[in-house]
Design a protein around this motif. Structure first.
Motif, PDB file in Angstrom:
ATOM      1  N   HIS A  28      25.928  80.986  13.139  1.00  0.00           N
ATOM      2  CA  HIS A  28      25.413  80.370  14.354  1.00  0.00           C
ATOM      3  C   HIS A  28      24.202  79.493  14.040  1.00  0.00           C
ATOM      4  O   HIS A  28      23.477  79.718  13.054  1.00  0.00           O
ATOM      5  CB  HIS A  28      25.035  81.421  15.389  1.00  0.00           C
ATOM      6  CG  HIS A  28      26.201  82.019  16.103  1.00  0.00           C
ATOM      7  ND1 HIS A  28      26.725  83.251  15.789  1.00  0.00           N
ATOM      8  CD2 HIS A  28      26.958  81.536  17.125  1.00  0.00           C
ATOM      9  CE1 HIS A  28      27.749  83.516  16.592  1.00  0.00           C
ATOM     10  NE2 HIS A  28      27.920  82.482  17.404  1.00  0.00           N
ATOM     11  N   VAL A  85      18.428  85.926  18.844  1.00  0.00           N
ATOM     12  CA  VAL A  85      18.750  85.284  17.571  1.00  0.00           C
ATOM     13  C   VAL A  85      19.098  86.316  16.506  1.00  0.00           C
ATOM     14  O   VAL A  85      20.004  86.114  15.685  1.00  0.00           O
ATOM     15  CB  VAL A  85      17.576  84.396  17.107  1.00  0.00           C
ATOM     16  CG1 VAL A  85      17.808  83.897  15.680  1.00  0.00           C
ATOM     17  CG2 VAL A  85      17.387  83.221  18.059  1.00  0.00           C
ATOM     18  N   SER A  86      18.408  87.435  16.519  1.00  0.00           N
ATOM     19  CA  SER A  86      18.643  88.464  15.500  1.00  0.00           C
ATOM     20  C   SER A  86      20.046  89.050  15.572  1.00  0.00           C
ATOM     21  O   SER A  86      20.548  89.609  14.594  1.00  0.00           O
ATOM     22  CB  SER A  86      17.602  89.581  15.626  1.00  0.00           C
ATOM     23  OG  SER A  86      17.777  90.305  16.837  1.00  0.00           O
ATOM     24  N   ASN A  87      20.686  88.912  16.720  1.00  0.00           N
ATOM     25  CA  ASN A  87      22.038  89.452  16.896  1.00  0.00           C
ATOM     26  C   ASN A  87      23.133  88.414  16.657  1.00  0.00           C
ATOM     27  O   ASN A  87      24.318  88.718  16.803  1.00  0.00           O
ATOM     28  CB  ASN A  87      22.187  90.025  18.312  1.00  0.00           C
ATOM     29  CG  ASN A  87      21.368  91.288  18.509  1.00  0.00           C
ATOM     30  OD1 ASN A  87      21.331  92.156  17.632  1.00  0.00           O
ATOM     31  ND2 ASN A  87      20.703  91.404  19.654  1.00  0.00           N
ATOM     32  N   LEU A  88      22.739  87.198  16.293  1.00  0.00           N
ATOM     33  CA  LEU A  88      23.720  86.161  16.000  1.00  0.00           C
ATOM     34  C   LEU A  88      24.248  86.314  14.577  1.00  0.00           C
ATOM     35  O   LEU A  88      23.588  86.895  13.711  1.00  0.00           O
ATOM     36  CB  LEU A  88      23.083  84.772  16.157  1.00  0.00           C
ATOM     37  CG  LEU A  88      22.636  84.366  17.559  1.00  0.00           C
ATOM     38  CD1 LEU A  88      21.896  83.029  17.507  1.00  0.00           C
ATOM     39  CD2 LEU A  88      23.820  84.275  18.519  1.00  0.00           C
ATOM     40  N   SER A  89      25.424  85.756  14.340  1.00  0.00           N
ATOM     41  CA  SER A  89      25.969  85.766  12.982  1.00  0.00           C
ATOM     42  C   SER A  89      25.257  84.715  12.139  1.00  0.00           C
ATOM     43  O   SER A  89      24.576  83.817  12.669  1.00  0.00           O
ATOM     44  CB  SER A  89      27.470  85.478  13.001  1.00  0.00           C
ATOM     45  OG  SER A  89      27.702  84.087  13.218  1.00  0.00           O
ATOM     46  N   SER A  90      25.433  84.778  10.855  1.00  0.00           N
ATOM     47  CA  SER A  90      24.792  83.827   9.946  1.00  0.00           C
ATOM     48  C   SER A  90      25.340  82.417  10.108  1.00  0.00           C
ATOM     49  O   SER A  90      24.757  81.453   9.618  1.00  0.00           O
ATOM     50  CB  SER A  90      24.973  84.289   8.495  1.00  0.00           C
ATOM     51  OG  SER A  90      26.361  84.350   8.167  1.00  0.00           O
ATOM     52  N   SER A 104      20.682  81.042  13.513  1.00  0.00           N
ATOM     53  CA  SER A 104      20.378  81.681  12.232  1.00  0.00           C
ATOM     54  C   SER A 104      19.930  80.678  11.181  1.00  0.00           C
ATOM     55  O   SER A 104      19.517  81.077  10.084  1.00  0.00           O
ATOM     56  CB  SER A 104      21.615  82.433  11.724  1.00  0.00           C
ATOM     57  OG  SER A 104      22.002  83.445  12.637  1.00  0.00           O
ATOM     58  N   LYS A 105      19.999  79.392  11.513  1.00  0.00           N
ATOM     59  CA  LYS A 105      19.651  78.353  10.548  1.00  0.00           C
ATOM     60  C   LYS A 105      18.384  77.607  10.968  1.00  0.00           C
ATOM     61  O   LYS A 105      18.040  76.572  10.378  1.00  0.00           O
ATOM     62  CB  LYS A 105      20.817  77.382  10.394  1.00  0.00           C
ATOM     63  CG  LYS A 105      22.122  78.077   9.970  1.00  0.00           C
ATOM     64  CD  LYS A 105      23.280  77.114   9.855  1.00  0.00           C
ATOM     65  CE  LYS A 105      24.578  77.844   9.534  1.00  0.00           C
ATOM     66  NZ  LYS A 105      24.530  78.581   8.264  1.00  0.00           N
TER      67      LYS A 105
END
Length: 382
Positions: free
Chosen positions: A24, A17-22, A27-28
């Motif tokens: 995705h 999750v930490s490597n996903l874009s804002s 990230s929410k």
């Protein structure tokens, strides 16, 4: 406390999750970590994993939900205005009953806090624990199962993935008002089981009928409290599950439509997905099924129960007695009035509204009493 049964997400998921874009979905979403637990007052949907697979004999493969979570978190959300939390996993207990107890208590707690649980199993017998969670709410329960089988086995003394409905019917307290199966395949169910479904005035829709007209199932979900999806009801060519080969079943598109129907229903308050095979291939479909359920949930119109009838057209069809239909001028969905017996001593009745389809109205106009109306009438008179 019930939430103590939940273990936090592992580092593999959190690193992903930490490597996903804002943008995705991952990230929410708020997560249960070793240092933090989501505030239930700030989430509307809670994802729960249940690592229990002893409902299927000789299945010793541990449940792994990492693939499903990665696929789901890696999607992009729709134009949603709802908050989602992943509460982590319920580990398999010393016995299946221990796992049932934990899931029942957690589901009950979430329902009381107006948080919608999405449960990812594990085997489908976990549906029994979700059903028992409604005991504390003191309400009757309508269950819809998307499944090729009825999961009735009157000869089995234990609860398993192929007999959980038997235990729901037989065990006290009996809070089951109605059961509906969507997508059964006749050759997987004995005539004795089919006759029992009919005797109890439950609803059953064959795979072919539903596939030919998916809208047939929409009123069924609109009247459900709990929806249970057996992923073995999906064809292997769409699910990617070739461990348990399924030549006939729903397509990927069809099961996503059914999930959206379940999500958009104002009455559905819990949703479970079961009997997957831990594979990367099947997790792709499962993540999309969950996505479509959340999409439907976000689009709820809050038409149930009626606060006012101002937004509805009323139609009266005179047969042996008047049948009263209502059609929403917002969503164009249909309801029919049914007399509900609530005092067995003096036979006092009141009217309740029962979801139906436009086809039911057309059938009534052609002089045919809708089958769903007839079954609901008989059930209310028992």
């Amino acid at each position: 406390m019930a939430l103590d049964f939940l273990t936090p997400l592992n580092s593999e998921i959190l690193d992903f999750v930490s490597n996903l874009s804002s943008q995705h979905l991952g990230s929410k979403i708020v997560f249960h970590t070793k240092d933090d637990f989501p505030d239930l007052k700030k989430i509307k949907i809670a994802i729960i994993g249940v690592l229990e697979n002893r409902g299927i004999e000789n299945d010793s493969k541990p449940v792994n939900l990492n693939h499903i979570r990665k696929e789901f978190f890696g999607l992009y959300p729709g134009n949603w205005n709802i908050s989602i939390g992943d509460l982590g996993d319920i580990q398999a207990g010393n016995s299946k009953e221990d796992t049932y107890f934990a899931l029942q208590k957690i589901t009950s707690l979430l329902l009381k806090n107006d948080v919608f649980p999405i449960v990812i199993g594990g085997t489908q017998d976990l549906t029994y624990a979700m059903y028992r969670a409604y005991d504390d709410l003191e309400q009757m329960v309508n269950i819809v199962s998307i499944d090729s089988k009825f999961d009735i086995d009157t000869h089995s003394e234990t609860i398993n993935a192929n007999s959980f409905l038997s235990k729901i019917i037989a065990n006290e307290p009996s809070n089951l008002f109605n059961f509906s199966n969507v997508g059964f395949q006749t050759y997987f169910n004995s005539q004795e089981q089919i006759d029992l479904i009919d005797k109890l005035y439950f609803d059953a829709y064959r795979l072919g009928d539903v596939s030919n007209n998916l809208t047939l199932s929409e009123p069924v979900f609109r009247d459900a409290d709990l929806v249970s999806l057996d992923l073995l009801s999906v064809m292997s060519s769409y699910s990617g599950n070739f461990t348990n080969f399924v030549p006939n079943g729903f397509s990927g598109k069809e099961v996503c439509v059914l999930a959206r129907y379940a999500g958009i229903s104002d009455k559905v308050s819990s949703f479970g997905l079961f009997n997957h095979n831990n594979s990367i291939q099947e997790s792709v479909l499962i993540s999309q099924v969950i996505w479509y359920f959340v999409e439907g949930f976000n689009c709820r119109s809050h038409e149930y129960p009626f606060g006012t009838k101002e937004n509805y057209f009323k139609y009266t069809v005179t047969l042996e007695e008047d049948l009263i239909f209502y059609k929403s001028n917002i969503t164009e969905r249909w309801w029919i009035e049914i007399p509900l017996l609530y005092n067995s001593n003096n036979k006092v009745k009141k009217m309740t509204l029962f979801p139906c389809s436009q086809e039911d109205y057309i059938s009534a106009c052609n002089g045919e009493i809708p089958e769903r109306w007839w079954k609901a009438q008989r059930k209310n008179s028992i």
